[in-house]
Design an enzyme around this catalytic site. Structure first.
Site: not given
Ligand code: BGC
Length: 286
Positions: A84-85, A111, A184, A188
């Site tokens: 598990d990273v 990744n 998310y 990122k």
């Molecule tokens: C997400 C995807 C999405 C894409 C473009 C990615 O980073 O994991 O679910 O379709 O970005 O929106």
């Protein structure tokens, strides 16, 4: 209309990577490599001549399939390692296992990642923490172990110009805000500036750190966005190049970024997105 014109274009056939041994003798670790983008990156690195560790967390059978495919089709060594990273002890044990088996590491592809989506006012602390832990802290823990080994080993001239290469899998959502996916996008965005800061810090040891920021790639993570004709048509409104990305589009970008063909590239986000970051709404609006 540009979208009408694309209907008469032939299907895309990507050139084979099978005769591009630009990573011969190098040792690579790909996290989250039992499926999706990670699996295809691991196979692409294998085609390019690297021995590959296939990291996975939940599905040993799928990891073994990736290992077998790499060994059968690429003629290099591959092995699966569970970790598990987001767990420091497990990451360190994974690196020790890789050192025991392969001796060193030349390429890390950070990744492993996931989504836990919710409207912002319903987003739980658990959903927030899980995504930050895996997508951001996991990349930190693996990159730190890799940098330790790259600095210990230094440049080995007949292997690569660089002491080591790290590729962080980011997303177009390191720059495009994403309603309903705040955890998310935050993870990122964090990956992007972590990557650039580490790149700045370790460049003097000839360690290169870059990111690939994929757009919509055909994998299980975003199946809702491409698996019906209606969803696909909606998705294409966001993609000027008018096709979904394939995992192999990311595989070949990873091979290039890991190879000495990109030796002077350091600290970049390579957007592999069919133009998703080009504000496609402005094609007709504004
Ligand atoms: C997400 C995807 C999405 C894409 C473009 C990615 O980073 O994991 O679910 O379709 O970005 O929106």
């Amino acid at each position: 209309m540009i979208s009408d014109a694309t209907e008469s274009l032939p299907p895309v056939v990507l050139p084979s990577l099978e005769r591009t041994p630009v990573l011969t003798g190098q040792k690579a670790l790909v996290t989250g490599a039992s499926s999706g983008i990670g699996r295809q990156v691991a196979i692409a690195l294998g085609h390019a001549g690297a021995d590959v560790v296939v990291n996975y967390v939940t599905d040993p059978d799928k990891a073994d399939e990736t290992v077998q495919e790499i060994e059968r089709r690429c003629g290099v060594r591959a092995m699966a390692i569970q970790a598990d990273v987001s767990n420091e002890g497990q990451v360190q044990a994974m690196f020790r296992a890789m050192m025991d088996a392969f001796g060193t590491i030349d390429i890390l592809v950070n990744n492993a990642g996931l989504q836990k989506d919710a409207p912002f006012d319903e987003l739980t602390l658990d959903q927030w923490n899980k995504v930050i832990d895996v997508n951001l802290t996991g990349q930190f823990l693996c990159a730190r172990e890799a940098v330790r080994e790259f600095k210990r080993k230094g440049v080995v001239a007949d292997v690569s110009c660089a002491a080591g290469k790290i590729i962080c899998m980011s997303s177009v959502h390191d720059i495009i805000p994403w309603a309903g996916h705040v955890n998310y996008a935050a993870s990122k965005g964090g990956v992007m500036l972590m990557m650039k800061s580490v790149a700045q810090e370790v460049a003097k040891w000839r360690i290169r750190v870059n990111a690939i920021s994929p757009g919509a790639i055909r994998t299980p993570i975003n199946m809702d966005a491409w698996s019906t004709p209606e969803a696909y048509a909606e998705l294409m409104k966001l993609v000027p190049y008018k096709r979904i990305g394939e995992p192999d589009d990311i595989g070949r970008a990873a091979v290039w970024l890991a190879s000495d063909y990109s030796d002077y590239i350091n600290g970049i986000c390579l957007y592999v997105d069919g133009g998703m970051t080009l504000y496609p709404g402005f094609e007709t609006g504004g």
